[in-house]
Design an enzyme around this catalytic site. Sequence first.
Site, PDB file in Angstrom:
ATOM      1  N   ARG A   1      25.215   0.943 -85.766  1.00 36.16           N
ATOM      2  CA  ARG A   1      25.940   1.590 -86.865  1.00 36.16           C
ATOM      3  C   ARG A   1      25.458   1.080 -88.220  1.00 36.16           C
ATOM      4  NH1 ARG A   1      32.062   2.076 -84.154  1.00 36.16           N
ATOM      5  NH2 ARG A   1      31.545   3.982 -82.979  1.00 36.16           N
TER       6      ARG A   1
ATOM      7  N   TYR B   1      25.820  10.825 -85.321  1.00 39.65           N
ATOM      8  CA  TYR B   1      25.592   9.941 -84.169  1.00 39.65           C
ATOM      9  C   TYR B   1      25.996   8.498 -84.466  1.00 39.65           C
ATOM     10  CZ  TYR B   1      20.656   9.092 -85.874  1.00 39.65           C
ATOM     11  OH  TYR B   1      19.521   8.783 -86.569  1.00 39.65           O
ATOM     12  N   GLU B   2      26.145   7.733 -83.390  1.00 41.04           N
ATOM     13  CA  GLU B   2      26.695   6.371 -83.432  1.00 41.04           C
ATOM     14  C   GLU B   2      28.104   6.349 -84.019  1.00 41.04           C
ATOM     15  OE1 GLU B   2      25.383   4.242 -81.738  1.00 41.04           O
ATOM     16  OE2 GLU B   2      23.401   5.101 -81.495  1.00 41.04           O
ATOM     17  N   GLY B   3      28.846   7.411 -83.787  1.00 44.02           N
ATOM     18  CA  GLY B   3      30.223   7.496 -84.268  1.00 44.02           C
ATOM     19  C   GLY B   3      30.296   8.305 -85.543  1.00 44.02           C
TER      20      GLY B   3
END
Length: 598
Positions: free
Chosen positions: A298, A439-441
């Site tokens: 992140r 992406y990645e949250g």
Amino acid sequence: MSNYSAPLRDMQFVMRDLAGLDEVTRLPGNEDVTPDLVDAILEEADKFAAGVLAPLNRSGDQHGARWHDGEVTTAPGWKEAYRQFAESGWTAIACDPQHGGQGLPKLVSTAVMEMWKSANMAFSLCPMLTTGAIEALLLCGSDAQKAMYLPKMVAGEWTGTMNLTEPQAGSDLAAVRTRAEPQADGSYRLFGQKIFITYGEHDLTGNIVHLVLARLPDAPEGVKGISLFVVPKYLVEADGSLGAHNDVRCVSIEHKLGIHASPTCVLAFGDQGGATGTLVGEPNRGLEYMFIMMNEARFAVGMEGLALSERAYQHALQYARERVQGTEAGVRGGPKVSIIRHPDVRRMLMSMKSQTEAMRALAYVVAAETDKAHRHADAQQRAHSQAFVDLMIPVVKGWLTENAFEIASTGVQVHGGMGFIEETGAAQHLRDARITSIYEGTTAIQANDLIGRKIARDGGAAIGAVVRQMGAVETELGVIGDEPFVAIRRALGSGIAAVEDAVAYILATYDRDIKAASVGAVPFLRLLGIVTGGWQLARAALAARRRLDAGEGEADFYRAKIVSARFYADHVMAQAPGLAYTVVNGAAGALELDDTRF
């Protein structure tokens, strides 16, 4: 098309004057990291980024990665670039020396990371995921797993992946169905499918080390029943040589809006009797371990936002200097001028420039605090730094990536109609940036984490400490009577008040009405990003003023830092009160409409 050149001077200024490079190099284990060494690393990274990676960015976008019969071929030039990347030691700069790494501070590796991502984001994703996998194995893997995988991964001979998402389990990892069946020899056989696996299959290295979330037969339901496994593409023999192809296969790659040269894979595990894997750590703690990778990833995705913003700014600036169109405002009958002379183009460029500088300053400060959290001799300081890092990671990920899309869009606007033409290259930055806030949250996931785990859970302690730090800078600004500093102080004070109002609402509302608090989560994340970015630019202006007063060189550079801070105060920080209003008052309009009336 534009070339890329790392903004070395700004990087050095932020590292030294804002992030405290001197303090970082004095931390235990960093004693050999001298300012001269850091400068040499940055200069060499700039050469590699500009000379090797950047020239492949456009061609990689046009050609893309190709899938055929289970195998992925990367774009022309990718294999040679990766070979040079690994042989030059760039895969190892932040890794533990015990496994062949160079052990450089995160502050230094962060600046280098920015260059890779600005030069060629699609290429940078492969080492990014490998770094996260290395970190997870280093902290949670067994001695045997570390010995088997880490030296090759650190050296760049093998790469790593994260395997979380499944067709029915996107952000909701409780729905993961991939299963792992224990075997008599202590290994496991995995069965299932994973999607959106970045560099899950490629031709750059001899092996790919997949870290995979799966469920054991006796696992409890939900996220508490997920375990983590190492599943290599090729099985590894006792002597370290590669054995048979494991039962993991790439069944397709996605056709995407951007990052075309990065293969986003669908992986099938167990079509031929089960993919062999080994358990990482303890059963049913896989999600906890995977968060180690996710936090690293992140932050790195936030750096993608910064990097793409810098690349889009450089691209737009070059075009604005070269494109001649119209006469200068107020000069009747004057000559045709470059569009950089037009007020609105200058406004757009300053918006891109000032926000990018704010993002860089905030990200590098978070990187430096990460170094302190890991290495500082004082336990209280480690805890304080870790609390700051935990608070700011969702801001770095969410705010920087949301900004990147807006900044890249502004870059297209600077180009005018030519920005809409792919051959110009500005559109690629916009397309590549779009994924970063997903992406990645997603940004909403980051924002919900921010208001829930990072603010409501600790009663506002961590954010309160940041507010006090910002208040100290506001006070310091008050000592200087020059008009730019008066404006910067006024904006920072208004921003701090906006954050305090929003935090008070979140603390008062979260437990009794989580839906109402959550409506304002993303606006609050944006608010906190804007204000903490403004805080860092205010610090930059103060540092520049001290350098100017001392008669140190590069006066034009330091004056430009003050101008950037002033522009940001007037054009970006001005949004803070409105965002706070939305956080406090925005729930009713979002929640009251019946579902059928949408």
